[in-house]
Design a protein around this motif. Structure first.
Motif, PDB file in Angstrom:
ATOM      1  N   LEU A 155       0.828  -1.205   0.000  1.00  0.00           N
ATOM      2  CA  LEU A 155       0.000   0.000   0.000  1.00  0.00           C
ATOM      3  C   LEU A 155       0.864   1.257   0.000  1.00  0.00           C
ATOM      4  CD1 LEU A 155      -3.075   0.689   0.168  1.00  0.00           C
ATOM      5  CD2 LEU A 155      -2.727   0.989   2.613  1.00  0.00           C
ATOM      6  N   ASP A 156       1.946   1.233   0.789  1.00  0.00           N
ATOM      7  CA  ASP A 156       2.803   2.400   0.929  1.00  0.00           C
ATOM      8  C   ASP A 156       3.960   2.419  -0.052  1.00  0.00           C
ATOM      9  OD1 ASP A 156       1.229   3.239   3.046  1.00  0.00           O
ATOM     10  OD2 ASP A 156       2.466   2.244   4.551  1.00  0.00           O
ATOM     11  N   GLY A 157       4.186   1.292  -0.765  1.00  0.00           N
ATOM     12  CA  GLY A 157       5.334   1.226  -1.657  1.00  0.00           C
ATOM     13  C   GLY A 157       6.645   1.204  -0.909  1.00  0.00           C
ATOM     14  N   GLU A 158       6.671   0.513   0.231  1.00  0.00           N
ATOM     15  CA  GLU A 158       7.877   0.409   1.057  1.00  0.00           C
ATOM     16  C   GLU A 158       8.329  -1.042   1.089  1.00  0.00           C
ATOM     17  OE1 GLU A 158       6.738   1.966   4.846  1.00  0.00           O
ATOM     18  OE2 GLU A 158       7.182   4.025   4.250  1.00  0.00           O
ATOM     19  N   ASP A 163       1.284  -1.139  -4.973  1.00  0.00           N
ATOM     20  CA  ASP A 163       0.341  -1.928  -5.771  1.00  0.00           C
ATOM     21  C   ASP A 163      -0.926  -2.107  -4.940  1.00  0.00           C
ATOM     22  OD1 ASP A 163      -1.118  -3.956  -7.062  1.00  0.00           O
ATOM     23  OD2 ASP A 163       0.688  -4.921  -7.829  1.00  0.00           O
ATOM     24  N   PHE A 164      -1.941  -1.297  -5.221  1.00  0.00           N
ATOM     25  CA  PHE A 164      -3.164  -1.329  -4.428  1.00  0.00           C
ATOM     26  C   PHE A 164      -3.900  -2.660  -4.578  1.00  0.00           C
ATOM     27  CE2 PHE A 164      -2.776   3.347  -5.270  1.00  0.00           C
ATOM     28  CZ  PHE A 164      -2.442   3.685  -3.971  1.00  0.00           C
ATOM     29  N   ALA A 168      -4.780  -5.071  -1.546  1.00  0.00           N
ATOM     30  CA  ALA A 168      -6.152  -5.508  -1.270  1.00  0.00           C
ATOM     31  C   ALA A 168      -6.237  -7.024  -1.178  1.00  0.00           C
ATOM     32  CB  ALA A 168      -7.094  -4.991  -2.352  1.00  0.00           C
ATOM     33  N   ARG A 169      -5.481  -7.715  -2.041  1.00  0.00           N
ATOM     34  CA  ARG A 169      -5.516  -9.187  -2.017  1.00  0.00           C
ATOM     35  C   ARG A 169      -5.008  -9.734  -0.688  1.00  0.00           C
ATOM     36  NH1 ARG A 169      -1.745 -13.058  -3.407  1.00  0.00           N
ATOM     37  NH2 ARG A 169      -0.327 -11.556  -4.394  1.00  0.00           N
ATOM     38  N   TRP A 170      -3.925  -9.139  -0.177  1.00  0.00           N
ATOM     39  CA  TRP A 170      -3.400  -9.635   1.103  1.00  0.00           C
ATOM     40  C   TRP A 170      -4.283  -9.215   2.276  1.00  0.00           C
ATOM     41  CZ3 TRP A 170      -0.671 -13.650   1.252  1.00  0.00           C
ATOM     42  CH2 TRP A 170       0.307 -13.931   0.298  1.00  0.00           C
ATOM     43  N   PHE A 171      -4.851  -8.003   2.209  1.00  0.00           N
ATOM     44  CA  PHE A 171      -5.796  -7.607   3.257  1.00  0.00           C
ATOM     45  C   PHE A 171      -6.978  -8.579   3.280  1.00  0.00           C
ATOM     46  CE2 PHE A 171      -4.345  -2.942   3.195  1.00  0.00           C
ATOM     47  CZ  PHE A 171      -3.736  -3.040   4.439  1.00  0.00           C
ATOM     48  N   GLU A 172      -7.459  -8.938   2.100  1.00  0.00           N
ATOM     49  CA  GLU A 172      -8.602  -9.846   2.034  1.00  0.00           C
ATOM     50  C   GLU A 172      -8.231 -11.227   2.585  1.00  0.00           C
ATOM     51  OE1 GLU A 172     -12.179 -11.171  -1.004  1.00  0.00           O
ATOM     52  OE2 GLU A 172     -10.347 -10.299  -1.833  1.00  0.00           O
ATOM     53  N   ARG A 194      -9.674   2.917  -5.793  1.00  0.00           N
ATOM     54  CA  ARG A 194      -8.311   2.717  -6.297  1.00  0.00           C
ATOM     55  C   ARG A 194      -8.184   1.441  -7.115  1.00  0.00           C
ATOM     56  NH1 ARG A 194      -5.223   4.670  -0.810  1.00  0.00           N
ATOM     57  NH2 ARG A 194      -5.028   6.869  -1.378  1.00  0.00           N
ATOM     58  N   LEU A 195      -9.183   0.579  -7.035  1.00  0.00           N
ATOM     59  CA  LEU A 195      -9.167  -0.638  -7.847  1.00  0.00           C
ATOM     60  C   LEU A 195     -10.068  -0.501  -9.061  1.00  0.00           C
ATOM     61  CD1 LEU A 195      -9.386  -3.331  -4.995  1.00  0.00           C
ATOM     62  CD2 LEU A 195      -7.365  -2.203  -5.941  1.00  0.00           C
ATOM     63  N   GLY A 196     -10.555   0.700  -9.288  1.00  0.00           N
ATOM     64  CA  GLY A 196     -11.517   0.933 -10.357  1.00  0.00           C
ATOM     65  C   GLY A 196     -12.726   1.633  -9.762  1.00  0.00           C
TER      66      GLY A 196
END
Length: 378
Positions: A155-158, A163-164, A168-172, A194-196
Protein backbone atom coordinates in the motif's frame (compact mmCIF):
# COMPACT_ATOMS: atom_id res chain seq x y z
CA UNK A 1 19.01 -38.95 25.35
CA UNK A 2 15.67 -37.93 23.88
CA UNK A 3 12.40 -39.45 24.95
CA UNK A 4 10.42 -41.73 22.67
CA UNK A 5 8.27 -39.68 20.29
CA UNK A 6 5.20 -41.59 21.52
CA UNK A 7 5.80 -40.24 25.03
CA UNK A 8 5.88 -36.61 24.00
CA UNK A 9 2.90 -37.22 21.73
CA UNK A 10 0.94 -38.45 24.73
CA UNK A 11 1.85 -35.29 26.64
CA UNK A 12 0.84 -33.12 23.69
CA UNK A 13 -2.45 -35.00 23.30
CA UNK A 14 -3.23 -34.42 26.98
CA UNK A 15 -2.35 -30.74 26.56
CA UNK A 16 -4.65 -30.38 23.58
CA UNK A 17 -7.44 -32.07 25.53
CA UNK A 18 -6.93 -29.50 28.33
CA UNK A 19 -5.86 -32.32 30.66
CA UNK A 20 -3.01 -30.25 32.03
CA UNK A 21 -2.37 -32.45 35.06
CA UNK A 22 -1.69 -35.47 32.85
CA UNK A 23 0.40 -33.40 30.45
CA UNK A 24 2.53 -32.14 33.33
CA UNK A 25 2.96 -35.61 34.83
CA UNK A 26 4.14 -37.09 31.54
CA UNK A 27 6.40 -34.12 30.77
CA UNK A 28 8.01 -34.26 34.21
CA UNK A 29 8.92 -37.90 33.58
CA UNK A 30 10.28 -37.16 30.10
CA UNK A 31 12.20 -34.03 31.08
CA UNK A 32 14.67 -36.10 33.11
CA UNK A 33 16.09 -37.23 29.76
CA UNK A 34 16.73 -33.61 28.78
CA UNK A 35 14.10 -33.68 26.03
CA UNK A 36 13.68 -30.13 24.61
CA UNK A 37 9.99 -30.64 23.79
CA UNK A 38 9.25 -31.71 27.36
CA UNK A 39 11.10 -28.66 28.69
CA UNK A 40 9.07 -26.43 26.37
CA UNK A 41 5.80 -27.99 27.46
CA UNK A 42 6.63 -27.51 31.15
CA UNK A 43 7.74 -23.95 30.45
CA UNK A 44 4.41 -23.29 28.79
CA UNK A 45 2.51 -24.73 31.77
CA UNK A 46 4.44 -22.59 34.25
CA UNK A 47 4.14 -19.46 32.09
CA UNK A 48 0.37 -19.87 31.78
CA UNK A 49 -0.28 -21.21 35.28
CA UNK A 50 -1.80 -24.45 33.99
CA UNK A 51 -1.85 -27.32 36.51
CA UNK A 52 0.76 -25.39 38.48
CA UNK A 53 0.99 -21.97 40.06
CA UNK A 54 2.22 -19.43 37.53
CA UNK A 55 5.97 -19.10 37.97
CA UNK A 56 7.97 -17.19 35.36
CA UNK A 57 11.28 -18.20 36.92
CA UNK A 58 10.49 -21.88 36.36
CA UNK A 59 9.03 -21.08 32.94
CA UNK A 60 12.17 -19.30 31.78
CA UNK A 61 14.38 -22.08 33.15
CA UNK A 62 12.53 -24.69 31.09
CA UNK A 63 12.31 -22.44 28.03
CA UNK A 64 16.08 -21.82 28.07
CA UNK A 65 16.83 -25.55 28.30
CA UNK A 66 14.39 -26.26 25.47
CA UNK A 67 15.69 -23.40 23.32
CA UNK A 68 19.28 -24.48 23.87
CA UNK A 69 18.24 -27.87 22.52
CA UNK A 70 16.90 -26.23 19.37
CA UNK A 71 13.18 -26.11 20.23
CA UNK A 72 11.80 -23.26 18.03
CA UNK A 73 8.62 -22.67 20.05
CA UNK A 74 10.75 -22.15 23.15
CA UNK A 75 13.05 -19.81 21.24
CA UNK A 76 10.00 -17.83 20.14
CA UNK A 77 8.63 -17.79 23.71
CA UNK A 78 11.93 -16.39 25.02
CA UNK A 79 11.89 -13.83 22.25
CA UNK A 80 8.40 -12.76 23.29
CA UNK A 81 9.40 -12.38 26.92
CA UNK A 82 12.43 -10.30 25.98
CA UNK A 83 10.48 -8.25 23.43
CA UNK A 84 7.52 -7.34 25.65
CA UNK A 85 9.22 -7.35 29.03
CA UNK A 86 6.24 -9.33 30.28
CA UNK A 87 7.75 -11.15 33.24
CA UNK A 88 11.32 -10.68 32.07
CA UNK A 89 13.83 -7.94 31.42
CA UNK A 90 12.88 -6.09 28.23
CA UNK A 91 15.68 -6.44 25.70
CA UNK A 92 14.93 -6.13 21.98
CA UNK A 93 18.42 -7.17 20.94
CA UNK A 94 18.13 -10.45 22.83
CA UNK A 95 14.60 -10.88 21.48
CA UNK A 96 15.87 -10.54 17.91
CA UNK A 97 18.48 -13.21 18.63
CA UNK A 98 15.87 -15.71 19.80
CA UNK A 99 13.53 -14.86 16.92
CA UNK A 100 16.35 -15.37 14.44
CA UNK A 101 17.06 -18.85 15.80
CA UNK A 102 13.38 -19.83 15.61
CA UNK A 103 12.89 -18.23 12.19
CA UNK A 104 15.84 -20.21 10.83
CA UNK A 105 13.81 -23.32 11.65
CA UNK A 106 10.77 -22.02 9.81
CA UNK A 107 8.88 -20.64 12.81
CA UNK A 108 6.42 -18.30 11.11
CA UNK A 109 5.40 -16.09 14.04
CA UNK A 110 9.09 -15.41 14.65
CA UNK A 111 9.37 -14.26 11.04
CA UNK A 112 6.44 -11.90 11.57
CA UNK A 113 8.02 -10.44 14.68
CA UNK A 114 11.40 -10.05 12.98
CA UNK A 115 9.69 -8.46 10.00
CA UNK A 116 8.16 -5.85 12.26
CA UNK A 117 11.49 -5.19 13.98
CA UNK A 118 13.22 -4.65 10.62
CA UNK A 119 10.35 -2.46 9.40
CA UNK A 120 10.62 -0.25 12.47
CA UNK A 121 14.38 -0.51 13.07
CA UNK A 122 13.95 -1.97 16.54
CA UNK A 123 17.46 -3.01 17.70
CA UNK A 124 18.28 -3.91 14.08
CA UNK A 125 19.03 -1.60 11.14
CA UNK A 126 15.79 -0.57 9.47
CA UNK A 127 15.46 -2.65 6.32
CA UNK A 128 12.07 -2.64 4.63
CA UNK A 129 13.21 -5.04 1.93
CA UNK A 130 14.21 -7.58 4.58
CA UNK A 131 10.94 -6.93 6.41
CA UNK A 132 8.97 -7.54 3.22
CA UNK A 133 10.77 -10.83 2.62
CA UNK A 134 10.00 -12.07 6.14
CA UNK A 135 6.38 -10.97 5.98
CA UNK A 136 5.99 -12.59 2.55
CA UNK A 137 7.34 -15.94 3.73
CA UNK A 138 4.91 -16.00 6.65
CA UNK A 139 2.05 -14.60 4.56
CA UNK A 140 2.44 -17.35 1.99
CA UNK A 141 2.21 -19.82 4.90
CA UNK A 142 -1.18 -18.31 5.82
CA UNK A 143 -0.28 -16.20 8.87
CA UNK A 144 -2.83 -13.33 8.96
CA UNK A 145 -0.57 -10.90 10.85
CA UNK A 146 2.05 -11.31 8.12
CA UNK A 147 -0.57 -10.84 5.41
CA UNK A 148 -1.69 -7.61 7.07
CA UNK A 149 1.81 -6.16 7.29
CA UNK A 150 2.74 -7.26 3.78
CA UNK A 151 -0.39 -5.52 2.49
CA UNK A 152 0.73 -2.31 4.20
CA UNK A 153 4.11 -2.44 2.47
CA UNK A 154 2.40 -2.79 -0.92
CA UNK A 155 0.00 0.00 0.00
CA UNK A 156 2.80 2.40 0.93
CA UNK A 157 5.33 1.23 -1.66
CA UNK A 158 7.88 0.41 1.06
CA UNK A 159 10.01 -2.67 0.53
CA UNK A 160 7.64 -3.56 -2.30
CA UNK A 161 6.42 -1.59 -5.33
CA UNK A 162 3.19 0.29 -4.63
CA UNK A 163 0.34 -1.93 -5.77
CA UNK A 164 -3.16 -1.33 -4.43
CA UNK A 165 -4.55 -4.48 -5.99
CA UNK A 166 -1.94 -6.71 -4.35
CA UNK A 167 -2.42 -4.84 -1.06
CA UNK A 168 -6.15 -5.51 -1.27
CA UNK A 169 -5.52 -9.19 -2.02
CA UNK A 170 -3.40 -9.63 1.10
CA UNK A 171 -5.80 -7.61 3.26
CA UNK A 172 -8.60 -9.85 2.03
CA UNK A 173 -6.59 -13.01 2.80
CA UNK A 174 -6.10 -11.82 6.38
CA UNK A 175 -9.68 -10.57 6.66
CA UNK A 176 -11.01 -13.96 5.62
CA UNK A 177 -9.16 -15.37 8.63
CA UNK A 178 -10.79 -12.89 10.98
CA UNK A 179 -8.22 -10.09 11.14
CA UNK A 180 -10.41 -7.08 11.90
CA UNK A 181 -7.83 -4.42 11.02
CA UNK A 182 -7.48 -6.00 7.59
CA UNK A 183 -11.26 -5.93 7.20
CA UNK A 184 -11.28 -2.20 7.86
CA UNK A 185 -8.36 -1.45 5.55
CA UNK A 186 -9.85 -3.57 2.77
CA UNK A 187 -13.12 -1.64 3.11
CA UNK A 188 -11.22 1.66 2.75
CA UNK A 189 -9.54 0.48 -0.45
CA UNK A 190 -12.82 -0.77 -1.92
CA UNK A 191 -14.53 2.53 -1.13
CA UNK A 192 -11.66 4.65 -2.46
CA UNK A 193 -12.03 3.45 -6.04
CA UNK A 194 -8.31 2.72 -6.30
CA UNK A 195 -9.17 -0.64 -7.85
CA UNK A 196 -11.52 0.93 -10.36
CA UNK A 197 -15.12 1.87 -9.63
CA UNK A 198 -15.86 2.02 -5.90
CA UNK A 199 -17.24 -1.27 -4.61
CA UNK A 200 -19.77 -0.02 -2.07
CA UNK A 201 -21.32 -3.42 -1.47
CA UNK A 202 -17.93 -4.83 -0.53
CA UNK A 203 -17.18 -1.71 1.47
CA UNK A 204 -20.28 -2.11 3.63
CA UNK A 205 -19.76 -5.85 4.09
CA UNK A 206 -16.18 -5.57 5.35
CA UNK A 207 -16.71 -2.29 7.22
CA UNK A 208 -19.57 -3.79 9.20
CA UNK A 209 -17.52 -6.89 10.03
CA UNK A 210 -14.68 -4.67 11.23
CA UNK A 211 -17.08 -2.59 13.30
CA UNK A 212 -18.61 -5.68 14.87
CA UNK A 213 -15.04 -6.79 15.61
CA UNK A 214 -14.43 -3.67 17.67
CA UNK A 215 -12.58 -1.38 15.23
CA UNK A 216 -13.84 2.07 16.28
CA UNK A 217 -12.99 3.93 13.03
CA UNK A 218 -15.06 1.30 11.22
CA UNK A 219 -17.95 1.94 13.58
CA UNK A 220 -17.78 5.66 12.75
CA UNK A 221 -17.54 4.85 9.05
CA UNK A 222 -20.69 2.72 9.24
CA UNK A 223 -22.52 5.74 10.62
CA UNK A 224 -21.24 7.91 7.78
CA UNK A 225 -22.17 5.34 5.15
CA UNK A 226 -25.74 5.32 6.49
CA UNK A 227 -25.82 9.12 6.81
CA UNK A 228 -24.68 9.60 3.22
CA UNK A 229 -26.58 6.61 1.82
CA UNK A 230 -23.46 5.01 0.36
CA UNK A 231 -23.94 1.28 -0.18
CA UNK A 232 -26.94 1.28 2.16
CA UNK A 233 -30.30 3.11 2.23
CA UNK A 234 -29.90 6.59 3.70
CA UNK A 235 -30.94 6.49 7.37
CA UNK A 236 -30.32 9.14 10.00
CA UNK A 237 -31.49 6.74 12.69
CA UNK A 238 -28.96 4.08 11.71
CA UNK A 239 -26.26 6.73 11.37
CA UNK A 240 -26.82 8.11 14.86
CA UNK A 241 -26.98 4.61 16.33
CA UNK A 242 -23.54 3.83 14.87
CA UNK A 243 -22.16 7.18 16.05
CA UNK A 244 -23.46 6.45 19.55
CA UNK A 245 -21.76 3.06 19.53
CA UNK A 246 -18.49 4.63 18.49
CA UNK A 247 -18.86 7.39 21.07
CA UNK A 248 -19.53 4.95 23.88
CA UNK A 249 -16.53 2.93 22.72
CA UNK A 250 -14.24 5.93 23.17
CA UNK A 251 -13.96 7.35 19.64
CA UNK A 252 -13.50 11.15 19.71
CA UNK A 253 -14.87 11.38 16.17
CA UNK A 254 -17.86 9.26 17.16
CA UNK A 255 -18.50 11.57 20.12
CA UNK A 256 -18.40 14.61 17.84
CA UNK A 257 -20.79 13.18 15.25
CA UNK A 258 -23.14 11.84 17.92
CA UNK A 259 -23.21 15.30 19.50
CA UNK A 260 -24.17 16.83 16.13
CA UNK A 261 -26.93 14.25 15.68
CA UNK A 262 -28.34 14.96 19.14
CA UNK A 263 -28.19 18.73 18.59
CA UNK A 264 -29.97 18.44 15.24
CA UNK A 265 -32.55 15.99 16.52
CA UNK A 266 -32.09 13.92 13.40
CA UNK A 267 -33.85 10.95 15.01
CA UNK A 268 -36.57 12.93 16.75
CA UNK A 269 -36.40 15.42 19.60
CA UNK A 270 -33.28 17.53 19.93
CA UNK A 271 -31.23 17.16 23.12
CA UNK A 272 -28.86 20.11 23.52
CA UNK A 273 -27.80 19.16 27.04
CA UNK A 274 -26.75 15.65 26.04
CA UNK A 275 -25.18 16.97 22.84
CA UNK A 276 -23.08 19.39 24.87
CA UNK A 277 -21.94 16.57 27.17
CA UNK A 278 -20.70 14.51 24.22
CA UNK A 279 -19.18 17.54 22.46
CA UNK A 280 -17.20 18.31 25.61
CA UNK A 281 -16.02 14.70 25.84
CA UNK A 282 -15.04 14.84 22.19
CA UNK A 283 -12.84 17.89 22.75
CA UNK A 284 -11.15 16.29 25.74
CA UNK A 285 -10.56 13.07 23.80
CA UNK A 286 -9.16 14.99 20.82
CA UNK A 287 -6.06 16.36 22.50
CA UNK A 288 -3.11 15.58 20.24
CA UNK A 289 -5.25 15.52 17.09
CA UNK A 290 -4.40 17.87 14.16
CA UNK A 291 -5.24 21.51 14.98
CA UNK A 292 -8.04 21.75 12.42
CA UNK A 293 -9.86 18.75 13.93
CA UNK A 294 -9.54 20.08 17.48
CA UNK A 295 -10.71 23.51 16.28
CA UNK A 296 -13.82 22.00 14.64
CA UNK A 297 -14.79 20.09 17.76
CA UNK A 298 -14.07 23.02 20.04
CA UNK A 299 -16.27 25.23 17.85
CA UNK A 300 -19.17 22.78 18.13
CA UNK A 301 -18.85 22.73 21.92
CA UNK A 302 -18.84 26.55 22.03
CA UNK A 303 -21.92 26.72 19.80
CA UNK A 304 -23.77 24.24 22.00
CA UNK A 305 -22.76 26.13 25.13
CA UNK A 306 -24.37 29.25 23.66
CA UNK A 307 -27.48 27.32 22.70
CA UNK A 308 -27.75 25.75 26.16
CA UNK A 309 -27.68 29.23 27.73
CA UNK A 310 -30.62 30.49 25.62
CA UNK A 311 -34.25 29.95 26.60
CA UNK A 312 -35.34 29.34 22.99
CA UNK A 313 -33.37 26.51 21.29
CA UNK A 314 -31.38 27.36 18.19
CA UNK A 315 -30.30 24.85 15.57
CA UNK A 316 -26.69 23.70 15.46
CA UNK A 317 -25.11 23.30 12.06
CA UNK A 318 -25.67 19.84 10.66
CA UNK A 319 -22.88 17.97 8.94
CA UNK A 320 -23.14 18.19 5.15
CA UNK A 321 -24.53 15.22 3.25
CA UNK A 322 -21.18 14.43 1.70
CA UNK A 323 -19.39 14.32 5.05
CA UNK A 324 -16.63 11.76 5.01
CA UNK A 325 -14.39 10.81 7.89
CA UNK A 326 -10.70 11.55 7.97
CA UNK A 327 -9.39 8.08 7.11
CA UNK A 328 -5.60 8.00 7.07
CA UNK A 329 -4.05 5.11 5.25
CA UNK A 330 -3.48 2.20 7.60
CA UNK A 331 -0.35 2.00 9.69
CA UNK A 332 1.68 -0.85 11.06
CA UNK A 333 0.29 -2.18 14.28
CA UNK A 334 2.60 -2.15 17.24
CA UNK A 335 3.12 -5.74 18.31
CA UNK A 336 1.34 -7.36 21.21
CA UNK A 337 2.22 -10.75 22.67
CA UNK A 338 1.36 -13.36 20.06
CA UNK A 339 -0.48 -16.55 20.85
CA UNK A 340 2.09 -19.08 21.87
CA UNK A 341 1.90 -22.27 19.81
CA UNK A 342 0.80 -25.42 21.54
CA UNK A 343 3.63 -27.93 21.96
CA UNK A 344 3.92 -30.26 19.00
CA UNK A 345 5.69 -33.58 18.75
CA UNK A 346 8.42 -33.56 16.16
CA UNK A 347 11.41 -35.52 14.92
CA UNK A 348 14.76 -35.06 16.68
CA UNK A 349 15.86 -31.47 16.19
CA UNK A 350 19.18 -30.68 14.54
CA UNK A 351 21.58 -28.26 16.24
CA UNK A 352 20.47 -24.63 15.82
CA UNK A 353 21.70 -22.49 12.95
CA UNK A 354 24.69 -20.25 13.69
CA UNK A 355 23.72 -18.05 16.60
CA UNK A 356 23.99 -14.29 16.81
CA UNK A 357 26.37 -12.84 19.36
CA UNK A 358 26.36 -14.94 22.50
CA UNK A 359 23.64 -13.88 24.91
CA UNK A 360 23.19 -14.83 28.55
CA UNK A 361 20.01 -16.65 29.50
CA UNK A 362 16.97 -14.42 29.81
CA UNK A 363 16.78 -12.85 33.24
CA UNK A 364 13.45 -12.80 35.01
CA UNK A 365 12.60 -9.28 36.09
CA UNK A 366 12.39 -8.65 39.79
CA UNK A 367 9.47 -6.27 39.69
CA UNK A 368 6.37 -5.35 41.59
CA UNK A 369 4.24 -7.08 39.01
CA UNK A 370 3.65 -3.92 36.96
CA UNK A 371 4.81 -5.13 33.56
CA UNK A 372 4.55 -3.19 30.32
CA UNK A 373 2.52 -4.86 27.58
CA UNK A 374 2.65 -4.39 23.85
CA UNK A 375 -0.46 -4.29 21.68
CA UNK A 376 -1.82 -4.92 18.23
CA UNK A 377 0.16 -7.57 16.36
CA UNK A 378 -2.18 -10.50 16.11
Amino acid sequence: MRAESSDIKAAVAAMQASDFDTARTIAEEIVTTGDPDAHYLLGHLYAQGLSVEKDMTHAVTHYVKAASGGQPNAQFALGELAYTGDGAVKDWERAAGWYNLAAAKGHMLSKVRLGYMYAEGQSVPQDLTRAALLFEEAAEAGVPAAQYHLALLYLDGEGKPRDFRTAARWFEAAAEQGDVDSMYNLALILESGRLGEADLEGTVRWMEKAAEGGVLPATVSMGLLHFNGRGVPQSNIQAVNWFKRAAEGGSAEGMFLYAVGLAEGVTGKRNIKEALRWADRSVKASQGEPPEILEERTALRAQLQRLAARPAPQRASAPPRDLTPPKPLPQRRAPAPMSEPQPVAKAPIKPPAPKPAAQPPLTVAESDGQRPRGRGLR
